[in-house]
Design a protein around this motif. Structure first.
Motif, PDB file in Angstrom:
ATOM      1  N   PRO A 453     -27.058  58.894 -25.974  1.00  0.00           N
ATOM      2  CA  PRO A 453     -27.977  59.338 -27.023  1.00  0.00           C
ATOM      3  C   PRO A 453     -28.721  60.610 -26.631  1.00  0.00           C
ATOM      4  N   MET A 454     -29.195  61.328 -27.587  1.00  0.00           N
ATOM      5  CA  MET A 454     -30.004  62.521 -27.326  1.00  0.00           C
ATOM      6  C   MET A 454     -31.387  62.090 -26.841  1.00  0.00           C
ATOM      7  N   VAL A 455     -31.906  62.791 -25.863  1.00  0.00           N
ATOM      8  CA  VAL A 455     -33.255  62.513 -25.368  1.00  0.00           C
ATOM      9  C   VAL A 455     -34.016  63.829 -25.262  1.00  0.00           C
ATOM     10  N   GLU A 456     -35.338  63.737 -25.316  1.00  0.00           N
ATOM     11  CA  GLU A 456     -36.156  64.931 -25.191  1.00  0.00           C
ATOM     12  C   GLU A 456     -36.445  65.253 -23.729  1.00  0.00           C
ATOM     13  N   SER A 457     -36.590  64.204 -22.924  1.00  0.00           N
ATOM     14  CA  SER A 457     -36.893  64.403 -21.509  1.00  0.00           C
ATOM     15  C   SER A 457     -35.781  63.804 -20.658  1.00  0.00           C
ATOM     16  N   TYR A 458     -35.345  64.577 -19.664  1.00  0.00           N
ATOM     17  CA  TYR A 458     -34.276  64.101 -18.790  1.00  0.00           C
ATOM     18  C   TYR A 458     -34.822  63.634 -17.451  1.00  0.00           C
ATOM     19  N   GLU A 459     -36.139  63.694 -17.276  1.00  0.00           N
ATOM     20  CA  GLU A 459     -36.753  63.286 -16.013  1.00  0.00           C
ATOM     21  C   GLU A 459     -36.607  61.780 -15.808  1.00  0.00           C
ATOM     22  N   PRO A 460     -36.232  61.340 -14.605  1.00  0.00           N
ATOM     23  CA  PRO A 460     -36.282  59.901 -14.323  1.00  0.00           C
ATOM     24  C   PRO A 460     -37.715  59.403 -14.485  1.00  0.00           C
ATOM     25  N   THR A 461     -37.856  58.147 -14.825  1.00  0.00           N
ATOM     26  CA  THR A 461     -39.191  57.577 -15.028  1.00  0.00           C
ATOM     27  C   THR A 461     -39.913  57.439 -13.692  1.00  0.00           C
ATOM     28  N   ASP A 462     -41.220  57.171 -13.764  1.00  0.00           N
ATOM     29  CA  ASP A 462     -42.029  57.076 -12.545  1.00  0.00           C
ATOM     30  C   ASP A 462     -41.537  55.989 -11.598  1.00  0.00           C
ATOM     31  N   ASN A 463     -40.975  54.923 -12.161  1.00  0.00           N
ATOM     32  CA  ASN A 463     -40.487  53.838 -11.300  1.00  0.00           C
ATOM     33  C   ASN A 463     -39.022  54.009 -10.905  1.00  0.00           C
ATOM     34  N   GLY A 464     -38.488  55.201 -11.165  1.00  0.00           N
ATOM     35  CA  GLY A 464     -37.126  55.494 -10.734  1.00  0.00           C
ATOM     36  C   GLY A 464     -36.061  55.020 -11.694  1.00  0.00           C
ATOM     37  N   GLU A 465     -36.415  54.601 -12.896  1.00  0.00           N
ATOM     38  CA  GLU A 465     -35.414  54.168 -13.872  1.00  0.00           C
ATOM     39  C   GLU A 465     -34.864  55.372 -14.639  1.00  0.00           C
ATOM     40  N   SER A 466     -33.742  55.162 -15.305  1.00  0.00           N
ATOM     41  CA  SER A 466     -33.114  56.213 -16.091  1.00  0.00           C
ATOM     42  C   SER A 466     -34.002  56.586 -17.286  1.00  0.00           C
ATOM     43  N   PRO A 467     -33.934  57.851 -17.753  1.00  0.00           N
ATOM     44  CA  PRO A 467     -34.648  58.232 -18.981  1.00  0.00           C
ATOM     45  C   PRO A 467     -34.262  57.367 -20.173  1.00  0.00           C
ATOM     46  N   LEU A 468     -33.064  56.763 -20.119  1.00  0.00           N
ATOM     47  CA  LEU A 468     -32.623  55.914 -21.232  1.00  0.00           C
ATOM     48  C   LEU A 468     -33.506  54.678 -21.378  1.00  0.00           C
ATOM     49  N   ALA A 469     -34.216  54.306 -20.297  1.00  0.00           N
ATOM     50  CA  ALA A 469     -35.071  53.116 -20.335  1.00  0.00           C
ATOM     51  C   ALA A 469     -36.231  53.287 -21.308  1.00  0.00           C
ATOM     52  N   LYS A 470     -36.556  54.531 -21.672  1.00  0.00           N
ATOM     53  CA  LYS A 470     -37.672  54.796 -22.581  1.00  0.00           C
ATOM     54  C   LYS A 470     -37.223  54.861 -24.033  1.00  0.00           C
ATOM     55  N   MET A 471     -35.912  54.770 -24.293  1.00  0.00           N
ATOM     56  CA  MET A 471     -35.393  54.921 -25.652  1.00  0.00           C
ATOM     57  C   MET A 471     -35.254  53.558 -26.324  1.00  0.00           C
ATOM     58  N   THR A 472     -36.359  53.083 -26.878  1.00  0.00           N
ATOM     59  CA  THR A 472     -36.419  51.720 -27.425  1.00  0.00           C
ATOM     60  C   THR A 472     -35.360  51.473 -28.489  1.00  0.00           C
ATOM     61  N   ASP A 473     -35.188  52.415 -29.412  1.00  0.00           N
ATOM     62  CA  ASP A 473     -34.227  52.221 -30.506  1.00  0.00           C
ATOM     63  C   ASP A 473     -32.804  52.045 -29.987  1.00  0.00           C
ATOM     64  N   TRP A 474     -32.457  52.796 -28.960  1.00  0.00           N
ATOM     65  CA  TRP A 474     -31.116  52.703 -28.387  1.00  0.00           C
ATOM     66  C   TRP A 474     -31.002  51.485 -27.482  1.00  0.00           C
ATOM     67  N   LEU A 475     -32.100  51.173 -26.819  1.00  0.00           N
ATOM     68  CA  LEU A 475     -32.119  50.120 -25.807  1.00  0.00           C
ATOM     69  C   LEU A 475     -31.906  48.731 -26.405  1.00  0.00           C
ATOM     70  N   GLU A 476     -32.584  48.471 -27.518  1.00  0.00           N
ATOM     71  CA  GLU A 476     -32.556  47.135 -28.115  1.00  0.00           C
ATOM     72  C   GLU A 476     -31.313  46.956 -28.973  1.00  0.00           C
TER      73      GLU A 476
END
Length: 803
Positions: A453-476
């Motif tokens: 999916p398209m994302v606005e930020s490619y930075e890994p999250t603070d806890n070291g997870e993938s940026p995809l972890a913040k994409m609720t619509d795609w995640l669920e």
């Protein structure tokens, strides 16, 4: 005549592509030849002159094989997922997809300017959903067969890239990609069970034509050894199991060492009187890479486990337990027995901590002046084993351990399962969901590809997870099994995923029903000749062999090995003899060379620079010499006559050249093949003329190295129908490759007196008569008695004389 390469090279590149000259045929009756390079990673820096060396080498082979009538597949594509592009995107706020397209466009233009005979109709890109659909499909099959699994584990964590690295990606304690510090973390990771194929990855090396050094690196990395697992009881009642190849030395085990991460430490925590010191040491070990921890020359450090002891199973003696960072929890059982009399590292550790040292193999003590290999000695101080040879002792002790229930024989490997997760964005989404009821479940294959999916930020999250972890619509999502609520996997695949099977997609790149059709795979498999860098011997080459073997097991491919032959090339260094890099300021841009000297000159020079398998420094002076050779060839047309045969005085030279160039191309001796053509052009120009047939043959021989200028000369001089790429490779007559005369040396009492040119295969008596008739020889044997006459055919005469 002045040779202007610019219009000529562009002209022929367009003709080749418009006519599809280098497009491999489907359903051909011809014998196939599949040549493959490691497809490039399209970085933003573009090519330097080192990159075209392997491309040009296999292009030379591929062009020759087409001229010999083969149906040649020589494809190209892009290994385009990965960290460098994502890091660039983060820094410059450009989506990695855009960066990738820009980089590919630049690389493609540069490569096409070189006239490499790639089949561009089969171009692939690992970031194309139509491609990674099948990467995801393979992952699902691995999961279904129990070869893809998830577990909590100690992993290598790059502090800069903020992602998990496989052991193979940690080089000298730092990240292979960025050079930053690598530390250990415990994370839940997707793993691929490459260890299930360890034996086959070693044994099947007998099926392929790889350089011995490549085979050795693969075998050493897999690290198969035969030994025993031995159970050491502890004073707590727990068991420490160790693996050893030297169970015969058990009587010499005077202490044990376990990894700082060993799970029993937590179980024993309330029994340990020095738990604070242990915790401090554990923290320090976690900051070191596996390389730093296992480096042989480093200082030996450790902490005694105070409160628990181990019991040696052969003599029931209590021995101390230490934690030390040179033992890895990821290798073997995370525990070792230490036999300091016969292991240098154990001896150094024992001396530092004042531990007992007991010799158990006569003459094998590592500190004795008369030290011999302890694998060949006689057992001493070893109870039931005394007096036995090492081999006898190994068999007896393993039999005893098994009868006593204290151990068993075991084959072990250094190879670890492949850490397959990356907590980054720019990679293939892993097609798995997690359901609280059903656990980990693959998505339905009909839903592939699972698009990134398209994302606005490619930075890994603070806890070291993938940026995809913040994409609720795609995640669920919903569970494919029960239809309940589920969450998509947010880790992505490593760059190695797409490159583990790309050679198969080239066989049938536009198929939307399978990764390639059965018919295409049957016809093209295996790859006949694969060239790549030595740096990928324990990474890509091992991974792709593993994937291919799995696909073989499930009936997708028809050969147990993907590549029949593998060669490796040396780097082209800067003129200062160092590796080319921007930081060293020694990068040579191929665009500038092509512009000034032409693609044919660059191609010719890269093949002439030296032994293909060895590194060679760039030389601006030498490249000018290759340009002069091309101009000499181009100007042969000024001395051309219409004769349609090879002149008798050049017949031997031409047949020898055909044989030599043919053999040298196949044996990757490109430099000597070119030297042969340089010598032949000297022979030609010395006569002051060249016939049409001579120019035609010379043109075809030179074509694989310098395709543009040879096509132009072939057309201008009307040397045949069609173009050079459609001609037939010349054949030679073995009889005409032999010299009529040969030079031999003549010795008297072993000292050279003269050299003679004699007819090849001359009779002994005739050669002896010629030798004795020579003035220098006659003088040396005057008034002497000839005791012995030695003649080594076509090599030497030695006359043994005395007064």
């Amino acid at each position: 005549m002045k040779y202007n390469h610019k219009p000529i090279e562009g002209k022929w590149q367009k003709i080749w592509e418009d006519k599809g000259v280098f497009h491999a045929e489907d359903n051909s009756e011809k014998e196939k030849f599949y040549a493959l390079i490691e497809f490039p990673y399209p970085s933003g820096q573009g090519l330097h002159v080192g990159h075209p060396r392997p491309y040009t080498a296999l292009d030379t082979v591929a062009r020759k094989r087409r001229l010999q009538g083969y149906n040649v597949l020589y494809p190209i594509g892009w290994d385009a997922f990965g960290l460098p592009t994502e890091n660039y995107a983060i820094k410059n706020h450009i989506h990695p997809e855009i960066v990738t397209k820009q980089n590919i466009a630049r690389f493609k233009k540069q490569i096409q300017s070189l006239g490499i005979s790639f089949d561009w109709s089969r171009e692939i890109n690992t970031t194309d959903p139509d491609y990674y659909k099948w990467t995801q499909w393979i992952f699902i099959q691995l999961f279904k067969h129990g070869l893809a699994y998830k577990k909590e584990m100690n992993v290598n964590w790059c502090t800069s890239c903020k992602c998990v690295l496989a052991n193979e990606e940690v080089v000298n304690g730092v990240c292979e990609r960025c050079g930053s510090e690598v530390v250990h973390k415990v994370k839940s990771q997707w793993m691929l069970k490459i260890t299930a194929y360890a034996d086959r990855l070693i044994n099947d090396l007998d099926l392929v034509n790889y350089p011995e050094r490549v085979k050795a690196q693969q075998k050493n990395w897999i690290g198969r050894s035969t030994g025993a697992e031995v159970d050491f009881k502890t004073t707590t009642g727990d068991t420490l199991t160790i693996y050893t190849t030297r169970a015969d030395t058990l009587y010499g085990a005077t202490y044990m060492v376990i990894s700082p991460e060993h799970p029993l430490i937590e179980k024993w925590a309330d029994k340990l009187s020095n738990i604070d010191a242990i915790r401090e040491y554990q923290a320090a070990a976690a900051r070191k890479s596996d390389f730093e921890r296992t480096e042989v020359a480093k200082d030996k450090t450790g902490v005694l486990v105070e409160g628990v002891k181990a019991i040696n199973p052969v003599n029931n003696k209590e021995i101390p337990i230490f934690i030390s960072d040179y033992v890895l929890v990821s290798y073997g059982t995370g525990a070792i027995m230490a036999v300091p009399a016969h292991d240098t590292r154990d001896w150094e550790f024992a001396k530092k901590f004042d531990l007992p040292i007991i010799e158990v193999v006569k003459g094998g003590n590592v500190q004795e002046e008369a030290y011999t290999d302890c694998a060949t000695g006689i057992m001493v101080n070893s109870g039931m084993l005394d007096g036995l040879t090492v081999d006898e002792a190994k068999k007896k002790i393993i039999s005893w351990l098994e009868s006593e229930g204290k151990g068993h024989s075991k084959v072990n490997y250094k190879l670890r399962d492949w850490v397959f997760s990356r907590q980054r964005y720019w990679g293939e989404p892993i097609p798995i969901v997690h359901c609280d009821k059903c656990g980990y479940v693959p998505i339905d294959e009909s839903e592939l590809p699972l698009r990134l999916p398209m994302v606005e930020s490619y930075e890994p999250t603070d806890n070291g997870e993938s940026p995809l972890a913040k994409m609720t619509d795609w995640l669920e999502t919903t569970c494919p099994c029960c239809g309940g609520k589920a969450m998509r996997e947010t880790d992505t695949m490593p760059q190695w995923a797409g490159s583990s099977w790309y050679f198969l997609r080239y066989m049938d790149p536009h198929n939307d029903k399978a990764l390639a059709s059965k018919e295409a795979i049957k016809y093209w498999s295996p790859v006949d000749w694969y060239n790549g860098g030595m740096e990928h011997t324990t990474l890509h080459l091992l991974y792709s062999r593993f994937w291919h073997k799995f696909l073989y097991d499930i009936g997708v491919v028809n050969t147990p090995e993907p590549y029949a032959k593998r060669t490796s090339h040396g780097m082209i260094l800067g003129e200062n003899g160092e590796k080319m890099s921007k930081s060293r300021g020694n990068v040579v841009n191929p665009d500038e060379i092509v512009d000034e000297y032409g693609a044919d000159t660059l191609r010719l020079y890269e093949m002439f620079i030296g032994d293909f398998e060895k590194a060679a420094p760039w030389s601006q002076t030498s490249i000018r010499g290759c340009r002069r050779f091309i101009e000499r060839y181009y100007n042969l047309q000024t001395i051309l006559n219409d004769a349609d045969s090879i002149r008798p005085e050049l017949e031997s030279s031409f047949h020898k050249a055909i044989k030599k160039v043919s053999d040298d191309i196949e044996n990757i001796k490109f430099n000597t093949a070119i030297a042969t053509l340089m010598a032949l052009i000297n022979d030609i120009t010395a006569t002051g003329a060249i016939t049409k047939e001579e120019l035609r043959i010379f043109t075809i021989l030179l074509n694989p190295f310098a395709p543009h200028v040879t096509e132009e000369v072939f057309e201008m001089c009307k040397l045949g129908d069609g173009i050079v790429a459609e001609q037939k490779w010349p054949e030679y007559d073995e009889a005409k490759c032999k010299d009529e005369t040969i030079e031999i040396v003549v010795q008297v009492n072993g000292k050279i007196k003269t050299k003679l040119n004699i007819p090849v295969e001359s009779e002994k008596n005739a050669v002896l008569d010629m030798a004795k008739a020579d003035a220098n020889v006659a003088k040396a044997i005057e008034n002497m008695n000839i005791i012995k006459e030695i003649y080594v055919p076509n090599k030497l005469v030695n006359l043994v004389v005395k007064p």
